[in-house]
Design a protein around this motif. Structure first.
Motif, PDB file in Angstrom:
ATOM      1  N   ARG A 182       0.896  -1.331   0.035  1.00 27.01           N
ATOM      2  CA  ARG A 182      -0.066   0.004   0.027  1.00 27.01           C
ATOM      3  C   ARG A 182       0.809   1.249  -0.001  1.00 27.01           C
ATOM      4  N   PRO A 227       0.813   5.013   1.226  1.00 33.90           N
ATOM      5  CA  PRO A 227      -0.176   5.895   1.620  1.00 33.90           C
ATOM      6  C   PRO A 227      -0.432   7.177   1.037  1.00 33.90           C
ATOM      7  N   LYS A 228      -1.574   8.037   1.611  1.00 37.10           N
ATOM      8  CA  LYS A 228      -2.100   9.123   1.072  1.00 37.10           C
ATOM      9  C   LYS A 228      -2.032   9.123  -0.610  1.00 37.10           C
ATOM     10  N   THR A 229      -2.623   8.221  -1.383  1.00 40.18           N
ATOM     11  CA  THR A 229      -2.646   8.259  -2.672  1.00 40.18           C
ATOM     12  C   THR A 229      -4.363   8.047  -2.815  1.00 40.18           C
ATOM     13  N   GLY A 239      -3.853  13.889  -5.873  1.00 40.70           N
ATOM     14  CA  GLY A 239      -2.886  12.835  -5.589  1.00 40.70           C
ATOM     15  C   GLY A 239      -1.680  13.602  -4.554  1.00 40.70           C
ATOM     16  N   GLU A 264      -0.395  15.707  -1.539  1.00 44.45           N
ATOM     17  CA  GLU A 264      -0.710  16.265  -0.252  1.00 44.45           C
ATOM     18  C   GLU A 264       0.648  16.835   0.577  1.00 44.45           C
ATOM     19  N   GLU A 301       2.928  -3.599   7.588  1.00 44.59           N
ATOM     20  CA  GLU A 301       3.787  -2.945   6.576  1.00 44.59           C
ATOM     21  C   GLU A 301       5.187  -2.807   7.089  1.00 44.59           C
ATOM     22  N   PHE A 323       8.378  -0.352   6.629  1.00 47.11           N
ATOM     23  CA  PHE A 323       9.188   1.025   5.727  1.00 47.11           C
ATOM     24  C   PHE A 323      10.529   0.932   6.376  1.00 47.11           C
ATOM     25  N   ILE A 374       0.420   9.049  10.410  1.00 46.50           N
ATOM     26  CA  ILE A 374       0.770   9.711   9.318  1.00 46.50           C
ATOM     27  C   ILE A 374       0.476   8.840   8.246  1.00 46.50           C
ATOM     28  N   PHE A 375       0.818   7.678   8.275  1.00 42.97           N
ATOM     29  CA  PHE A 375       0.488   6.800   6.907  1.00 42.97           C
ATOM     30  C   PHE A 375      -0.533   6.113   6.830  1.00 42.97           C
ATOM     31  N   GLU A 376      -1.587   6.386   7.830  1.00 44.34           N
ATOM     32  CA  GLU A 376      -2.925   5.685   7.915  1.00 44.34           C
ATOM     33  C   GLU A 376      -2.811   4.292   7.809  1.00 44.34           C
ATOM     34  N   VAL A 377      -1.927   3.521   8.412  1.00 42.44           N
ATOM     35  CA  VAL A 377      -1.750   2.229   8.357  1.00 42.44           C
ATOM     36  C   VAL A 377      -2.983   1.493   8.796  1.00 42.44           C
ATOM     37  N   PRO A 378      -3.570   0.684   7.975  1.00 44.38           N
ATOM     38  CA  PRO A 378      -4.621  -0.165   8.531  1.00 44.38           C
ATOM     39  C   PRO A 378      -4.416  -1.166   9.665  1.00 44.38           C
ATOM     40  N   VAL A 405       4.454  11.602  -3.999  1.00 46.90           N
ATOM     41  CA  VAL A 405       3.819  10.913  -2.698  1.00 46.90           C
ATOM     42  C   VAL A 405       4.179  11.488  -1.356  1.00 46.90           C
ATOM     43  N   PHE A 406       3.488  11.791  -0.471  1.00 44.02           N
ATOM     44  CA  PHE A 406       3.721  12.502   0.662  1.00 44.02           C
ATOM     45  C   PHE A 406       4.738  11.667   1.490  1.00 44.02           C
ATOM     46  N   ILE A 451       7.231   9.853   1.119  1.00 44.18           N
ATOM     47  CA  ILE A 451       7.823   8.637   0.643  1.00 44.18           C
ATOM     48  C   ILE A 451       9.026   8.890  -0.484  1.00 44.18           C
TER      49      ILE A 451
END
Lengths: 155, 692
Positions: free
Chosen positions: A39, A41-43, A152, A154, B572, B574, B616-620, B667-668, B670
């Motif tokens: 995954r 994130p933030k897409t 897309g 942020e 996940e 990182f 921050i990464f909205e990890v499920p 991508v924020f 990353i």
């Protein structure tokens, strides 16, 4: 599309919600089974993440989600169609991809004008082959929509 | 020898030609600057002359007429200087610099796929004026003679025919000696025709070429191995001739033999019945080497002394190195996979083999990365010229000192770092160093010093630009920043000096009271900052009012393979680059404090904000972790720090940095991705984006 000489076009046929869609074979790089998707994130919601496609990091788009259809669980028949368009290498998650057919170019008709259906925006045309109705998708509109560049990003 | 190119396919030489031309032009530039400091040093003029001469030969061979024309004229002026015909002065230097500029533009045009044509009449005219002592008509006539002489041997056959023998006889009667010169080019010589051209040029100056074997035509078309033989008549000694030819680069060996006419006559009688050129050729070579034996050791010595300075290198296209690196990256991924399998299987033999393989690939990695390393010199060497020119434009006196030009950096970084450095140096010259009058008034020496310094430290390369100028005024910067709305009044009060200085890197900032053409468009420095950050580096500024400033750039050694700390959040993974990490820590939940909407920890006496990566990464969330400790990675960006909370640390690993492709850009937080040992993708966290 109105050439006098009858010529055939080769299409990859896939299914979403029991409807048949098609992409010209020259835009398709390969068809893969669904493996682990990382995954990002933030897409956008329809971007499911990235996969390792033989060493190349490839983004994956869920076509159902892209067409604002109901998302489905991954099953045995779920496939990822890797397309290559304008140097963009992207994978589409589809319900099923099982057919390659040749159809005469002149059998492709412009898309029906339906207002308010997201799917219609991404259609190039429809082709009627016997009883089957194939919907030709427009990669350009799917991959380079105007709002993507705004939403897309942020931060 | 005619200057035409013929049907030779020059494309394969084009790259070599461009590279060599650039090197020679760079040499010209450097030596000219040297010459400015020591105008009396004829050795430097000689050096420049040699570069110009080589360039002329090469461009003529490649068919670039304008290039050849201009270098020819430049050469004439240099020749006149070294022969004391004209006196060297700064005015001449300026014109020669102008000529070099034109040459650079032409070479650049050729490199960009153009035809290398350019109107050089203006500069040529100026050079002609300087040359004045020798009239242009004279030079023209000389050229024609050279052509005429060169064409003569074309008519010659492989053996000495009656006509040639007569010529030799006559020359001898007039006191000329006949020499047979065997020249061997280096095995790796690429522009053979160019070298032949240069050798002929030299020979035509010292005597008359009677015969060449293979024929001039064949030589021109490179229809020979590494060796060829030329017969000339000259009054020079064989030793002098040899030395002169050795001056041409890529010449391996030169044998000069005096031949007696009697010998030749005999030859003729022996071979006259049926001589094929090859046979004759063969015999001749054998003959020369026999005759040669006594003089050889000495020749060898001469050859060795001229050769020692050049180290053995080959040119490799950077694309091939990129492919090699890509293949190696695949290997690194597989290595990671193998290491994991071997851990899982716990088989001793497998373990040892994998261990050994890891070590070997580690060495291999060092070598491959080293191959891509280029000394920063390649970027630095254009600055002396630039500084000289700018100092003149600004009416300032400035000394540029370069330290550590041999420091090596990855090619990719080198390609990107040039423009930011240009900006910073312009900035130092324009805004940093004061005018001579001001400096005098402030009790400084009139000449300002700018030091450009590069050095290695750990996994980083530092490049510093230091000036002894006016320094940065905190108040001036702050008032400017406030007026432009870059900072708020409250924020400004609590800022440290270096934070204030860094404001000048913000976009839309220009501290000079008046905007000058050199710098101060206000667009430069923020571009500098973003370029350096995009390379994974950082920039900081130190300054003392009235004493000068230091701009310090920190860059990673390489971009493609990096060390990361692999962490896990839920399911996940990182990767956090080690270059950003200060250390990892386990922190009690109760040690986390709240300070205005921001959770912080006390880390070694400093208050460090805590960022929960899962938020921050909205990890499920798959399972709620109930733990009274947090795993925290302390990262930094410049002076600022942050604690990144993760679920657990997996370990340190070397990974191959890959981009997310053209589709997913920006991508924020990353910066890229990497492929782990199990084939899965892990995202690489961009700590710079997380620390505000």
């Amino acid at each position: 599309m109105s050439e006098a000489v009858a010529s055939d076009i080769k299409l990859i046929v896939f299914q979403l919600m029991n409807k048949e869609y098609a992409i010209p074979v020259n835009q398709v790089q390969s068809i893969e089974k669904v493996e682990h998707i990382t995954r990002v994130p933030k897409t956008e919601k329809f971007i499911k993440g990235v996969i390792n496609l033989r060493g190349v990091i490839t983004p994956i788009i869920d076509l159902r989600s892209r067409f604002e259809l109901e998302e489905a669980e991954v099953t045995e028949s779920t496939r990822v169609i890797i397309v290559n368009f304008n140097d963009l290498e992207v994978g589409f998650i589809v319900d099923l991809a099982n057919d390659v057919i040749d159809i005469p170019v002149e059998s492709i008709e412009p898309p029906p004008e339906v207002v308010g259906v997201t799917e219609a925006e991404y259609i190039n045309g429809v082709a009627k082959i016997g009883k089957r109705l194939l919907i030709l998708i427009d990669l350009e509109k799917i991959l380079i929509p105007e709002q993507l560049s705004n939403l897309g990003i942020e931060g | 020898m005619p200057r035409g190119v013929g049907q030779m396919d020059m494309n394969q030489y084009l790259e070599v030609f461009i590279e060599e031309s650039k090197e020679h032009l760079q040499a010209c530039n450097e030596q000219l600057l040297e010459l400015e400091k020591n105008p009396e040093d004829i050795a430097i003029v000689n050096e420049i002359f040699r570069s110009a001469h080589t360039l002329k030969g090469m461009s003529a061979t490649m068919g670039y007429e304008d290039l050849a024309k201009l270098t020819h004229q430049m050469e004439n002026v240099l020749d006149a200087i070294r022969n004391g015909k004209i006196k060297f002065n700064p005015e001449i230097l300026d014109v020669v610099f102008l000529a070099v500029d034109d040459l650079e533009a032409m070479v650049q045009s050729i490199a960009d796929g153009g035809d290398g044509k350019r109107d050089v009449s203006n500069v040529v005219a100026k050079l002609l004026l300087i040359e004045n002592g020798e009239s242009p008509a004279n030079a023209e006539a000389k050229k024609e003679v050279a052509v005429a002489i060169a064409e003569k041997p074309q008519a010659a056959k492989s053996e000495y025919d009656e006509f040639e023998l007569t010529v030799l006889q006559q020359s001898r009667d007039q006191g000329f000696e006949t020499y047979e010169i065997t020249v061997a080019l280096r095995d790796d010589c690429l522009l053979k025709a160019a070298r032949v051209f240069m050798i002929f040029e030299i020979l035509e100056k010292i005597g008359e070429v009677i015969k060449a074997n293979p024929s001039v035509d064949q030589l021109e078309e490179e229809n020979f191995d590494q060796e060829f033989t030329i017969t000339i008549v000259s009054k020079e000694s064989n030793h002098d001739i040899q030395k002169k030819i050795m001056k041409v680069s890529e010449v391996d060996r030169v044998d000069v033999n005096i031949i007696s006419l009697e010998n030749l006559r005999q030859y003729e009688e022996q071979e006259v019945t049926d001589v094929t050129p090859e046979k004759n050729n063969h015999v001749e070579i054998e003959n020369t080497s026999n005759e040669d034996q006594e003089s050889k050791p000495e020749d060898k010595k001469a050859a060795n002394t001229t050769k020692h300075s050049s180290s053995k290198t080959i040119r490799v296209n950077i694309e091939r190195l990129d492919i090699l690196l890509n293949l190696f990256e695949e290997l690194v991924i597989d290595r990671g996979r193998l290491e994991q399998i071997s851990r899982d299987l716990n088989n001793q033999e497998l373990h040892e083999t994998v261990e050994r393989m890891s070590r070997t690939t580690g060495d291999l990695q060092n070598i491959i990365l080293n191959m891509r390393m280029v000394p920063v010199e390649t970027v630095f060497n254009r600055f002396p010229r630039m500084v000289r020119q700018l100092a003149r434009d600004l009416n300032k006196k400035i000394d540029l000192e370069i330290i550590g030009a041999e420091t090596e950096l990855d090619r990719t970084v080198i390609d990107e770092i040039g423009d930011p450095l240009v900006h910073l140096i312009r900035n130092a010259l324009d805004h940093g160093v004061e005018t001579p009058e001001e400096r005098k008034a402030n009790g400084k020496s009139e000449v300002g010093t700018v030091v450009l310094k590069a050095y290695h430290s750990g996994n980083h390369v530092f490049i510093e630009i230091e000036d002894d100028g006016a320094g940065i005024s905190r108040d001036k910067v702050l008032s400017k920043a406030l007026s432009k709305g870059i900072v708020t009044e409250q924020a400004a009060a609590s800022m440290t000096d270096s934070q204030v200085y860094e404001l000048i890197l913000a976009s839309g900032f220009s501290t000079a009271d008046k905007i000058s053409a050199v710098s101060g468009r206000g667009v430069g420095l923020d571009v500098v900052k973003s370029t350096i950050e995009s390379l994974g580096g950082s920039i900081s500024i130190e300054s003392k009012l009235g004493q000068g400033s230091v701009f310090s750039i920190q860059l990673p050694l390489t971009l493609s393979i990096i060390s990361v700390m692999l962490t896990e959040i839920q399911q996940e993974k990182f990767a956090i680059p080690l270059s950003s990490i200060i250390e990892t820590a386990i922190v009690k939940k109760t040690d986390i404090l709240n300070a205005h909407n921001q959770q912080v920890i006390d880390f070694r006496g400093k208050v460090v904000p805590v960022l929960f990566l899962n938020e921050i990464f909205e990890v499920p969330v798959f399972e709620e972790l109930e733990d009274e400790f947090y795993s925290v990675v302390i990262v930094r960006k410049g002076d600022k720090m942050a604690g990144l909370v993760v679920d657990s640390f997996i370990g340190q690993q070397e990974v191959v940095l890959k981009s997310l492709g053209n589709y997913l850009t920006n991508v924020f937080a990353i910066s890229g991705a990497t492929i782990l040992g199990d084939g899965q993708v892990a995202l690489i966290v961009d700590c710079n984006a997380l620390i505000k």
